[in-house]
Each structure stands twice: as structure tokens, then as C-alpha cells.
Design an enzyme around this catalytic site. Structure first.
Site, short mmCIF file in Angstrom:
data_model
loop_
_atom_site.label_atom_id
_atom_site.label_comp_id
_atom_site.label_asym_id
_atom_site.label_seq_id
_atom_site.Cartn_x
_atom_site.Cartn_y
_atom_site.Cartn_z
N PHE A 150 0.82 -1.25 -0.10
CA PHE A 150 0.04 -0.11 -0.09
C PHE A 150 0.69 1.29 0.00
CE2 PHE A 150 0.82 -0.36 4.44
CZ PHE A 150 1.10 0.84 4.80
N LYS A 174 -0.81 -7.96 -8.55
CA LYS A 174 -1.87 -7.78 -7.55
C LYS A 174 -1.58 -6.45 -6.61
CE LYS A 174 -2.45 -9.18 -3.20
NZ LYS A 174 -3.60 -7.86 -2.68
N GLU A 177 -5.01 -4.17 -1.60
CA GLU A 177 -6.49 -3.81 -1.55
C GLU A 177 -6.99 -2.51 -0.88
OE1 GLU A 177 -5.81 -7.09 1.70
OE2 GLU A 177 -5.10 -6.58 -0.23
N SER A 227 5.79 -6.89 4.46
CA SER A 227 6.36 -7.18 5.89
C SER A 227 7.32 -8.35 5.65
CB SER A 227 5.20 -7.29 6.88
OG SER A 227 4.69 -8.49 6.70
N CYS A 282 10.08 1.51 3.56
CA CYS A 282 11.05 0.61 4.33
C CYS A 282 12.40 1.26 4.31
CB CYS A 282 11.10 -0.61 3.39
SG CYS A 282 11.62 -0.49 1.57
N GLU A 376 9.76 -2.99 13.41
CA GLU A 376 9.45 -2.15 12.25
C GLU A 376 8.02 -1.29 12.80
OE1 GLU A 376 9.60 -1.56 7.61
OE2 GLU A 376 8.41 -3.62 8.27
#
Length: 485
Positions: A150, A174, A177, A227, A282, A376
Site C-alpha cells: 500500500f 496484485k 486492497e 512485511s 522501508c 518495524e
């Protein structure tokens, strides 16, 4: 609902999913319901893979100099539609407009690199013995897939789209969402640029589709960004099914600050690194290791952090759940004895009370064993640990399981070289808060920040998205026979 329901993009057309299951797409800026996204089934994935597989023979046989013409036009369309794309990213992701513009500018740079691929995949030819030639060439894999996060609705997809497709592959992607709208618009730009139907396809959904991608027999390679926990699952599932896989995970990037660092430059860099994109990247500064007496720099960081204001020059975090999780980390650190120098909990923006904002947060006297130092956080939070020596600071960096990035702030070249040599990370900065390599240099970390070989962008991506074919050729019988022939 501001936008029409999101659809899948298969064989050059937007189509409804075969399931009626959907999720709402919510803007983090103000809580507005933007759209709905379908939770596609494996049947939808099968249709997309079928379209990509059927498009592959013709696309892969198209000369690469012709394939990249699509991306010359795509680059122009990114530039032409930059403001629209930036507004869409800001709306569905929560970034500021400036950060969203920068994201599209990076997409343009990534596309420029793809346009240079004909000069980088020319192969080699050598007469290895009298009358005998050896030749190498790069061959596309077939149908490849990317599962994207995202936090960068345009940039991370463009880490793979231009290179994978320009190299002759056909693609399934993909999106997250949470942010499906930007990639929907990118599909229309690729079609406008002249990309043939079936070469690029979007299948929306959740973890069910990600798992199906990793297991699909007609998908040759998978990239993932997200992640570390999920990256491990994707890597294990994809490779178990004999696919090539590159899965990028989380990070805990350490910034080592020495007393001789330039206070103003260091404070500005560290603040921008920890708060940019609301810390949801990140490469964000997450842990600072203060070596010796650097209180004057820490004070400057606090001054700079207070200039970062939610809703003005700081965007929202992606969801209410993320806001709660980030604030819980801050509270837990405080309870464990850390000192909150700048507190971003409880942030709200007037007129956008349903937005999900966390203010910049600076936490001092953090111990390496605290959760805020190890895990994180993915928010605009920096944890400061204190040491007496550079060796101890590097040891702290080395002990963290991740390995995306590390930076050192100093004016001493030998200290900088020590960190470059000793830090256990794939991307190192010297007086740089976000040491992301520019094209053609590749993006990729070490340790539990990356699973698989090679990197996802730049020259390294060529090896991931192609196979090397070697030919040995002899035409003249008069050359005789030797041990080679």
C-alpha cells in the site's frame, strides 16, 4: 462513494470479478469512502494468466527495440498526467501532494531505465576456437507476477512493470486492497501507450489471491514487497512451487550520528527520513544511534520535528489500525523508561477529524531490547539509542535482524568508511537519510529484508526477469576437429 467500483483488468479490458465479495477503499486523509475493491477468486486469476500466456508468444518475439517504444510513450503519459496521478495517490494512500509528485517522478526515472534496456541486453559473441563461435542472449521467462504493498501505489509497481514487460514477459499484478485506484489508472496509461492486450493484467484481492499466484503452475516468477513475515511465506510458497522469487520484507534502518556531524544538515536529513511518507516506507529512519555527546544535534532534530505538521507537510498513516499500533509502540516505550522528546500521539487535523494521523515522534534513551528499538513501526517515529563508541554503534546495527539500509552522519572519512565496511545492510548512506540508489543502481537489502537473489530494480533485475541462453555454432567443416568440436 467518489469513484466507481474497482474492477480487474484482464486482456485489455476492465471486468467484474467472479465473486461479489468486496472491501471498502477508505481515504486516510479524512475517512471518506472512495470506492470498493473486489476480493477476486482463483477463477479470476486463471483468466488473467490465460490472457497473459496467450499474449506471450507474440510479445516475446517482438524485438526489444520495438517493445521499449511502448515505454517511451508511457513515460510521456506519466509526465502529462502527473498532477492527476499525484492527487489520486494522496487521496487513497494519505501522502502529501509533494510526496505523491515525487513518487510519480521516480516512476518516470524507472521507465527511463527500461527504455535503455536494448543497450544492456545485447548479449555476447566470441570466436572461442577456429571456426567456432559462442553466443549468449537473454530470453524472457513467460508469465510473471508482482504482489505490491500500500505504501507506494505507483512506484513499487513500477519497480517491475517497465523492466519485466520490456524484457519480453507478460505480467499479472496484485495491488494492495487498500490502494487499488492508482494501478487502475496506470493500466489505462499503458493501454494508451500501445501495450498489446494481455501483456499486463490486474487481479485485485487479498491474501487468497497472493497464495494462488505463488502456486499457479503457469506463473514463472513472483516478486513481493511487504512485511518480513509475509515475505517469508511468499518466498517459501513460490519456491516450493518451483518459481523464481524475490521477496522484499521489512526494515529497521539505523542512522549513526557522530559528534562532528553537521548539526543542521543532519537534523534536516534525519527528520525528513523518519517523517517522509508518514514513516511508511522501508527506507525510513527508524532508529538513531547517538555516539558520544550529540545532544546539540538531538535538540536540532526536535526543532525540525516540530516543524512537521499533520495535514500540512505530514500525511496520514494508512488506517485507524495503523495509527493505534504506532501509538501503542510510543506508549510502551514511555512505560519502559524511554523519554518522549516530541510526542505525535493524538494528532488530529481540523476539518478532517476522521483522518488517521500520527505526528512526528522523537523518543530518547531507548534501550536496544525495547520493542520500539527492534521492530518495524512504519510510522513517523525515531528511537534514539546512546553509545560511547562507533564500534558499539555498529554492533547495535549488526544485531538487528533486518538489513535494508544504514547511514552515518560524520565529516570524518575514516569513520564513514568503517560504517560502509561494517554495517550489515544492502544500502548505505553517508550524510544521507534515505540512501535509495538511483537508476541504474539497484534497490535491495540484506538479511531479513530480502529473500531471493539479486535486486528488484536496475541492472540486477535483468537477470531476474530473463534466462540466459548459450549457443555454440560451427559452420565451416574445413576448420577441422579438436577437443571442442
Amino acid at each position: 462513494m467518489k469513484y466507481n467500483p474497482v474492477q480487474n483488468y484482464i486482456n485489455g479490458k476492465f471486468v467484474d470479478a467472479t465473486t461479489d465479495k468486496t472491501l471498502d477503499v477508505i481515504s486516510p486523509l479524512d475517512g471518506t469512502r472512495l470506492s470498493t475493491v473486489p476480493l477476486s477468486s482463483s477463477d479470476d486469476l486463471n483468466k488473467a494468466v490465460k490472457a497473459a500466456k496467450e499474449a506471450f508468444p507474440k510479445w516475446s518475439k517482438t524485438p526489444i527495440k520495438e517493445r521499449v517504444q511502448v515505454f517511451f510513450r508511457y513515460k510521456y503519459l506519466l509526465e502529462k498526467n502527473l498532477d492527476e496521478l499525484a492527487a489520486l495517490i494522496s487521496e487513497e494512500n494519505g501522502k502529501t501532494i509533494g510526496e505523491s509528485v515525487a513518487e510519480i517522478e521516480k516512476c518516470i526515472e524507472l521507465t527511463e531505465f527500461a527504455c535503455s534496456l536494448p543497450q544492456l541486453v545485447t548479449g555476447e559473441l566470441l570466436e572461442v576456437s577456429k571456426g567456432i563461435e559462442c553466443r549468449t542472449e537473454r530470453i524472457p521467462l513467460g508469465v510473471v507476477a508482482s504482489i505490491v504493498p500500500f505504501n507506494f501505489p505507483a512506484m513499487v509497481p513500477n519497480w517491475t512493470i517497465p523492466n519485466a514487460i520490456a524484457l519480453g514477459n507478460c505480467m499479472i499484478i496484485k495491488p494492495s486492497e487498500k490502494v487499488p485506484l492508482t494501478l487502475t489508472r496506470i493500466a489505462t496509461l499503458l493501454k494508451e501507450a500501445g501495450l498489446p492486450d494481455g501483456v499486463f493484467n490486474i487481479v485485485n484481492g487479498n491474501s487468497e489471491i497472493a497464495t494462488a499466484i505463488c502456486a499457479h503452475p503457469d506463473i514463472e516468477a513472483v516478486t513481493f514487497v511487504g512485511s518480513t513475515k509475509v515475505a517469508k511465506i511468499v518466498y517459501q510458497t513460490a519456491t516450493y512451487n518451483f518459481k523464481q522469487c524475490l521477496a522484499l520484507g521489512g526494515a529497521k534502518n539505523h542512522l549513526i550520528v557522530l559528534p562532528d556531524a553537521k548539526p543542521e544538515m543532519t537534523a534536516q536529513n534525519i527528520t525528513a527520513s523518519m517523517s517522509g511518507c508518514a514513516g511508511q516506507r522501508c527506507m525510513a529512519a527508524s532508529a538513531m544511534v547517538a555516539v558520544g555527546d550529540v545532544d546539540h544535534i538531538i535538540n536540532k532534530i526536535c526543532e525540525e520535528a516540530k516543524k512537521v505538521v499533520p495535514g500540512k507537510n505530514l500525511g496520514a498513516v494508512i488506517s485507524k489500525q495503523s495509527k493505534e499500533r504506532i501509538e501503542q509502540y510510543i506508549t510502551e516505550a514511555e512505560q519502559q523508561g524511554a523519554k518522549i522528546l516530541v510526542d505525535g500521539r493524538g494528532a488530529t487535523v481540523e476539518g478532517k477529524e476522521n483522518g488517521t494521523y500520527v505526528g512526528p515522534t522523537v523518543i530518547d534513551f531507548v534501550k536496544p531490547e525495547m520493542s520500539v528499538a527492534k521492530e518495524e513501526i512504519f510510522g513517523p517515529v525515531i528511537s534514539i539509542m546512546r553509545t560511547n563508541s562507533l564500534e558499539e554503534a555498529v554492533a547495535i546495527e549488526n544485531n538487528n535482524p533486518y538489513g535494508n539500509a544504514a547511514s552515518v552522519f560524520t565529516q570524518n572519512g575514516s569513520y564513514a568508511r568503517f560504517v560502509i565496511d561494517k554495517a550489515s545492510a544492502g544500502m548505505i548512506g553517508v550524510n544521507v537519510g534515505v540512501p535509495v540508489p538511483r537508476e541504474p543502481f539497484s534497490f535491495g537489502g540484506w538479511n531479513e529484508s530480502k529473500f531471493g537473489s539479486g535486486d528488484i530494480t536496475g541492472k540486477s533485475s535483468i537477470e531476474f526477469f530473463t534466462r540466459l541462453k548459450k549457443s555454440t555454432i560451427k559452420w565451416n567443416p574445413e576448420a577441422g576437429t579438436n577437443w571442442m568440436s
